[in-house]
Scaffold this motif. Sequence first.
Motif, PDB file in Angstrom:
ATOM      1  N   ILE A  69     -11.865  15.213  31.147  1.00 28.68           N
ATOM      2  CA  ILE A  69     -12.385  15.459  29.555  1.00 28.68           C
ATOM      3  C   ILE A  69     -13.735  14.270  29.025  1.00 28.68           C
ATOM      4  O   ILE A  69     -14.215  12.630  29.507  1.00 28.68           O
ATOM      5  N   LYS A  70     -15.089  15.478  29.357  1.00 26.91           N
ATOM      6  CA  LYS A  70     -16.252  14.494  28.552  1.00 26.91           C
ATOM      7  C   LYS A  70     -16.378  13.644  27.929  1.00 26.91           C
ATOM      8  O   LYS A  70     -16.730  12.195  27.697  1.00 26.91           O
ATOM      9  N   ASP A  71     -16.173  14.200  26.660  1.00 25.47           N
ATOM     10  CA  ASP A  71     -15.906  13.724  25.263  1.00 25.47           C
ATOM     11  C   ASP A  71     -15.569  14.288  24.229  1.00 25.47           C
ATOM     12  O   ASP A  71     -15.114  15.017  24.414  1.00 25.47           O
ATOM     13  N   VAL A  72     -15.293  13.020  23.747  1.00 19.33           N
ATOM     14  CA  VAL A  72     -13.972  13.521  22.246  1.00 19.33           C
ATOM     15  C   VAL A  72     -14.998  12.781  21.104  1.00 19.33           C
ATOM     16  O   VAL A  72     -15.617  11.718  20.804  1.00 19.33           O
ATOM     17  N   SER A  73     -15.350  14.009  19.518  1.00 20.16           N
ATOM     18  CA  SER A  73     -16.204  13.966  18.925  1.00 20.16           C
ATOM     19  C   SER A  73     -15.179  13.799  18.130  1.00 20.16           C
ATOM     20  O   SER A  73     -14.464  14.913  17.511  1.00 20.16           O
ATOM     21  N   LEU A  74     -15.329  13.071  17.033  1.00 19.60           N
ATOM     22  CA  LEU A  74     -14.853  12.459  15.981  1.00 19.60           C
ATOM     23  C   LEU A  74     -15.459  12.428  14.289  1.00 19.60           C
ATOM     24  O   LEU A  74     -16.624  12.945  14.539  1.00 19.60           O
ATOM     25  N   PRO A  75     -14.956  13.399  13.360  1.00 23.34           N
ATOM     26  CA  PRO A  75     -15.501  13.058  12.007  1.00 23.34           C
ATOM     27  C   PRO A  75     -16.310  11.149  11.735  1.00 23.34           C
ATOM     28  O   PRO A  75     -15.686  10.884  12.226  1.00 23.34           O
ATOM     29  N   GLU A  76     -17.250  11.815  10.520  1.00 20.28           N
ATOM     30  CA  GLU A  76     -17.337  10.408  10.594  1.00 20.28           C
ATOM     31  C   GLU A  76     -16.499   9.567   9.538  1.00 20.28           C
ATOM     32  O   GLU A  76     -16.540   8.342   9.874  1.00 20.28           O
ATOM     33  N   THR A  77     -15.718  10.235   8.484  1.00 21.13           N
ATOM     34  CA  THR A  77     -14.417   9.574   8.018  1.00 21.13           C
ATOM     35  C   THR A  77     -13.005   9.282   9.180  1.00 21.13           C
ATOM     36  O   THR A  77     -13.343   7.574   8.475  1.00 21.13           O
ATOM     37  N   MET A  78     -13.173   9.646  10.164  1.00 28.13           N
ATOM     38  CA  MET A  78     -12.265   9.017  11.111  1.00 28.13           C
ATOM     39  C   MET A  78     -12.769   8.048  11.828  1.00 28.13           C
ATOM     40  O   MET A  78     -12.020   6.931  11.999  1.00 28.13           O
TER      41      MET A  78
ATOM     42  N   GLN B   3      -9.673  -0.150  10.925  1.00 28.06           N
ATOM     43  CA  GLN B   3      -8.732  -0.612  11.407  1.00 28.06           C
ATOM     44  C   GLN B   3      -8.710  -1.568  12.714  1.00 28.06           C
ATOM     45  O   GLN B   3      -7.933  -1.943  13.161  1.00 28.06           O
ATOM     46  N   ALA B   4      -9.429  -1.312  13.444  1.00 29.93           N
ATOM     47  CA  ALA B   4      -9.946  -2.324  14.460  1.00 29.93           C
ATOM     48  C   ALA B   4     -10.564  -3.519  13.820  1.00 29.93           C
ATOM     49  O   ALA B   4      -9.997  -4.941  14.459  1.00 29.93           O
ATOM     50  N   GLU B   5     -11.090  -3.102  12.984  1.00 33.58           N
ATOM     51  CA  GLU B   5     -11.444  -4.360  12.195  1.00 33.58           C
ATOM     52  C   GLU B   5     -10.497  -5.890  10.937  1.00 33.58           C
ATOM     53  O   GLU B   5     -10.086  -7.238  11.459  1.00 33.58           O
ATOM     54  N   ALA B   6      -9.494  -4.944  11.298  1.00 34.38           N
ATOM     55  CA  ALA B   6      -8.838  -5.265  10.165  1.00 34.38           C
ATOM     56  C   ALA B   6      -7.813  -6.043  10.959  1.00 34.38           C
ATOM     57  O   ALA B   6      -7.119  -7.615  11.202  1.00 34.38           O
ATOM     58  N   ASP B   7      -7.370  -5.248  12.365  1.00 32.40           N
ATOM     59  CA  ASP B   7      -6.189  -6.271  13.269  1.00 32.40           C
ATOM     60  C   ASP B   7      -7.168  -7.317  13.787  1.00 32.40           C
ATOM     61  O   ASP B   7      -6.629  -8.611  14.687  1.00 32.40           O
ATOM     62  N   ARG B   8      -8.505  -7.263  14.049  1.00 30.42           N
ATOM     63  CA  ARG B   8      -9.213  -8.282  14.820  1.00 30.42           C
ATOM     64  C   ARG B   8      -9.151  -9.382  14.038  1.00 30.42           C
ATOM     65  O   ARG B   8      -9.174 -10.459  14.258  1.00 30.42           O
ATOM     66  N   GLU B   9      -8.905  -9.370  12.937  1.00 30.19           N
ATOM     67  CA  GLU B   9      -9.303 -10.529  11.708  1.00 30.19           C
ATOM     68  C   GLU B   9      -7.822 -11.171  11.356  1.00 30.19           C
ATOM     69  O   GLU B   9      -7.680 -12.453  11.359  1.00 30.19           O
ATOM     70  N   ARG B  10      -6.445 -10.156  11.838  1.00 29.44           N
ATOM     71  CA  ARG B  10      -5.166 -10.416  11.809  1.00 29.44           C
ATOM     72  C   ARG B  10      -4.894 -11.434  12.798  1.00 29.44           C
ATOM     73  O   ARG B  10      -4.432 -12.527  12.907  1.00 29.44           O
ATOM     74  N   ARG B  11      -5.585 -11.018  13.925  1.00 37.24           N
ATOM     75  CA  ARG B  11      -5.342 -12.507  14.803  1.00 37.24           C
ATOM     76  C   ARG B  11      -5.849 -13.519  15.503  1.00 37.24           C
ATOM     77  O   ARG B  11      -5.703 -14.267  14.893  1.00 37.24           O
ATOM     78  N   ALA B  12      -7.348 -13.512  14.768  1.00 33.40           N
ATOM     79  CA  ALA B  12      -7.987 -14.395  14.169  1.00 33.40           C
ATOM     80  C   ALA B  12      -6.943 -15.452  12.815  1.00 33.40           C
ATOM     81  O   ALA B  12      -6.983 -16.620  13.536  1.00 33.40           O
ATOM     82  N   ARG B  13      -7.162 -14.924  12.047  1.00 34.13           N
ATOM     83  CA  ARG B  13      -5.709 -15.792  11.608  1.00 34.13           C
ATOM     84  C   ARG B  13      -4.525 -16.292  11.780  1.00 34.13           C
ATOM     85  O   ARG B  13      -4.229 -17.272  11.916  1.00 34.13           O
ATOM     86  N   VAL B  14      -3.558 -15.233  12.828  1.00 31.59           N
ATOM     87  CA  VAL B  14      -2.828 -16.462  13.812  1.00 31.59           C
ATOM     88  C   VAL B  14      -2.935 -16.519  14.791  1.00 31.59           C
ATOM     89  O   VAL B  14      -1.828 -17.740  14.654  1.00 31.59           O
ATOM     90  N   ILE B  15      -3.761 -16.617  15.574  1.00 29.30           N
ATOM     91  CA  ILE B  15      -4.525 -17.841  16.433  1.00 29.30           C
ATOM     92  C   ILE B  15      -4.699 -18.906  15.222  1.00 29.30           C
ATOM     93  O   ILE B  15      -4.473 -20.307  16.063  1.00 29.30           O
TER      94      ILE B  15
ATOM     95  N   ARG C 164     -14.668   5.739  10.409  1.00 26.94           N
ATOM     96  CA  ARG C 164     -14.957   4.819   9.778  1.00 26.94           C
ATOM     97  C   ARG C 164     -13.922   4.031   9.569  1.00 26.94           C
ATOM     98  O   ARG C 164     -13.467   2.759   9.716  1.00 26.94           O
ATOM     99  N   SER C 165     -12.055   4.763   9.847  1.00 25.91           N
ATOM    100  CA  SER C 165     -11.210   4.075   9.663  1.00 25.91           C
ATOM    101  C   SER C 165     -10.668   3.699  10.747  1.00 25.91           C
ATOM    102  O   SER C 165      -9.906   2.949  10.439  1.00 25.91           O
ATOM    103  N   MET C 166     -11.122   3.723  11.567  1.00 24.09           N
ATOM    104  CA  MET C 166     -10.521   3.678  13.160  1.00 24.09           C
ATOM    105  C   MET C 166     -11.677   2.440  12.787  1.00 24.09           C
ATOM    106  O   MET C 166     -10.932   1.353  13.200  1.00 24.09           O
ATOM    107  N   ALA C 167     -12.972   1.766  12.518  1.00 22.00           N
ATOM    108  CA  ALA C 167     -13.422   1.136  12.255  1.00 22.00           C
ATOM    109  C   ALA C 167     -12.889  -0.681  11.370  1.00 22.00           C
ATOM    110  O   ALA C 167     -12.602  -1.038  11.871  1.00 22.00           O
TER     111      ALA C 167
END
Length: 319
Positions: free
Chosen positions: A163-172, A179-191, A174-177
């Motif tokens: 499988i060479k490439d997986v293209s996602l919609p722009e809204t998806m 989610q990743a930002e919130a997870d990073r922030e949660r880990r930073a607060r826990v640390i 942004r949602s994943m970005a």
Amino acid sequence: MVEALVATAVAVGSAGIVYVMAAARVVKQYERGVVFRLGRLRGSVRGPGFTLILPFADRLHKVNMQIVTMPVPAQDGITRDNVTVRVDAVIYFKVVDPADAVIQVEDYRFAVSQMAQTSLRSIIGKSDLDDLLSNREKLNQGLELMIDSPAMGWGVQIDRVEIKDVSLPETMKRSMARQAEADRERRARVINADAELQASKKLAEAAGVMSQQPAALQLRLLQTVVAVAAEKNSTLVLPFPVELLRFLERAAPQAAVPTTEAPAVDAPVTEASGVDVPVVDAPAVGVPVVDEPEPEAPGAQAHSELGMEPLPPEPPSIP
């Protein structure tokens, strides 16, 4: 007579040369030759090198045995978790049986391409988005098995599918970005919270040691002064010792505030219509009691101003 023999020999030689030129074939190293005589498969597959066939009766089909790299066109699909994606892949295959590749299928390249597209769409519908993004090795193996099963009957072996490439919609995206930002922030607060907890434990241990040795607190105070003085400052701030404030607080006299309590006043008992009213003791009120002078009769005030003796009080009237 001799001239006739020479002419015949020349004619036979010329015919032989023409026959050899018409029958001669050269098969390259990466190819194999499949011979059809009058439409039927003739003998075994011809190997690489020089070979001869029967002119005007045999047909030689050369089959490439190299590994073919074929891109699979991008396919739109919906994953199992209802996400629209666009996936493209690449497939590597080779011919292992030249006779079957020529006889069993009309165009084995086109057949493999169509099978790869349909299998890719099937894999998209059976997989989650996380699997397409992070677990591609398992999907590649499943896709290879799906294509390899029918391809074996065509004399084709699937070497690898990627499988060479997986293209996602722009809204998806942004949602994943987010989610990743919130997870990073949660880990930073826990640390950060864990670090604060460890620091508080160490500070509590240090405070226990300093409470047993008051000189340690003084040394720590001097170290703080040295650290502040190391900077190029024009003003030096000296912290005020907390122990001195506590000493002054203990030494300060506590002034007593006097309070005066009024005596309890008993409420009179009233009898009305033969009903006994209980005696209720009024609570003591902390208000000073002031003795008010009894009011003087109007005549007494006038006689006192004229220097005369005051008149005796009038007897009470008897009804």
